[in-house]
Design a protein around this motif. Structure first.
Motif, PDB file in Angstrom:
ATOM      1  N   GLN A   2      56.161  44.790  50.073  1.00 57.69           N
ATOM      2  CA  GLN A   2      56.258  45.632  48.880  1.00 57.69           C
ATOM      3  C   GLN A   2      56.881  44.871  47.715  1.00 57.69           C
ATOM      4  O   GLN A   2      56.520  45.095  46.574  1.00 57.69           O
ATOM      5  N   ARG A   3      57.826  43.990  48.014  1.00 55.02           N
ATOM      6  CA  ARG A   3      58.474  43.228  46.957  1.00 55.02           C
ATOM      7  C   ARG A   3      57.470  42.308  46.254  1.00 55.02           C
ATOM      8  O   ARG A   3      57.461  42.204  45.035  1.00 55.02           O
ATOM      9  N   SER A   4      56.612  41.652  46.983  1.00 54.57           N
ATOM     10  CA  SER A   4      55.611  40.779  46.376  1.00 54.57           C
ATOM     11  C   SER A   4      54.578  41.595  45.604  1.00 54.57           C
ATOM     12  O   SER A   4      54.023  41.141  44.612  1.00 54.57           O
ATOM     13  N   LEU A   5      54.310  42.798  46.041  1.00 54.00           N
ATOM     14  CA  LEU A   5      53.388  43.679  45.325  1.00 54.00           C
ATOM     15  C   LEU A   5      53.973  44.088  43.975  1.00 54.00           C
ATOM     16  O   LEU A   5      53.263  44.133  42.974  1.00 54.00           O
ATOM     17  N   LYS A   6      55.286  44.358  43.925  1.00 57.25           N
ATOM     18  CA  LYS A   6      55.949  44.700  42.652  1.00 57.25           C
ATOM     19  C   LYS A   6      55.875  43.532  41.684  1.00 57.25           C
ATOM     20  O   LYS A   6      55.615  43.708  40.503  1.00 57.25           O
ATOM     21  N   PHE A   7      56.115  42.313  42.172  1.00 56.50           N
ATOM     22  CA  PHE A   7      56.060  41.142  41.305  1.00 56.50           C
ATOM     23  C   PHE A   7      54.641  40.858  40.829  1.00 56.50           C
ATOM     24  O   PHE A   7      54.438  40.380  39.718  1.00 56.50           O
ATOM     25  N   ALA A   8      53.660  41.183  41.613  1.00 50.03           N
ATOM     26  CA  ALA A   8      52.267  40.967  41.212  1.00 50.03           C
ATOM     27  C   ALA A   8      51.819  42.036  40.216  1.00 50.03           C
ATOM     28  O   ALA A   8      51.014  41.762  39.325  1.00 50.03           O
ATOM     29  N   ALA A   9      52.340  43.254  40.332  1.00 53.84           N
ATOM     30  CA  ALA A   9      51.937  44.343  39.445  1.00 53.84           C
ATOM     31  C   ALA A   9      52.561  44.200  38.063  1.00 53.84           C
ATOM     32  O   ALA A   9      51.982  44.632  37.058  1.00 53.84           O
ATOM     33  N   PHE A  10      53.742  43.600  37.957  1.00 54.25           N
ATOM     34  CA  PHE A  10      54.432  43.473  36.671  1.00 54.25           C
ATOM     35  C   PHE A  10      53.629  42.689  35.630  1.00 54.25           C
ATOM     36  O   PHE A  10      53.448  43.168  34.511  1.00 54.25           O
ATOM     37  N   PRO A  11      53.106  41.502  35.936  1.00 52.51           N
ATOM     38  CA  PRO A  11      52.313  40.782  34.929  1.00 52.51           C
ATOM     39  C   PRO A  11      51.043  41.534  34.522  1.00 52.51           C
ATOM     40  O   PRO A  11      50.646  41.497  33.361  1.00 52.51           O
ATOM     41  N   VAL A  12      50.444  42.241  35.467  1.00 54.56           N
ATOM     42  CA  VAL A  12      49.240  43.008  35.139  1.00 54.56           C
ATOM     43  C   VAL A  12      49.600  44.140  34.188  1.00 54.56           C
ATOM     44  O   VAL A  12      48.906  44.392  33.195  1.00 54.56           O
TER      45      VAL A  12
END
Length: 95
Positions: A2-12
């Motif tokens: 979930q943590r990596s998903l949050k970091f990936a969603a932020f730039p988008v």
């Protein structure tokens, strides 16, 4: 995971916000052009005057009376000239 998903969603998400702001043309400043008298003449106008408009002094513009003529178009005149004050009494004001 979930943590990596949050970091990936932020730039988008940031890219979408930037695209939305840039898509609105009213948020950008527009270029202002001035069309005014920057100097005046005290010489009497030898043409047919059809009307006049007064202009306030707001930089870069100066205080002026703009006379509209049939022959050459607008002419910037000094508002303190005696002939200008007399002409303003007999010529209609233009909006």
């Amino acid at each position: 995971m979930q943590r990596s998903l949050k970091f990936a969603a932020f730039p988008v998400l940031m890219a979408l916000v930037v695209a939305a702001v840039m898509a609105n043309p009213y948020r950008r400043p527009t270029r202002v052009t001035t069309s005014c008298c920057k100097s005046v003449s005290r010489v009497k106008i030898p043409y047919n005057i059809t009307g006049y408009r007064e202009q306030s002094a707001l930089k870069p513009c100066v205080a002026a009376v703009i006379f509209y003529t049939k022959e050459i178009g607008p002419v910037c005149s000094s508002p303190i000239a005696r002939w200008v004050k007399n002409k303003m009494k007999v010529v209609p004001m233009v909006n």
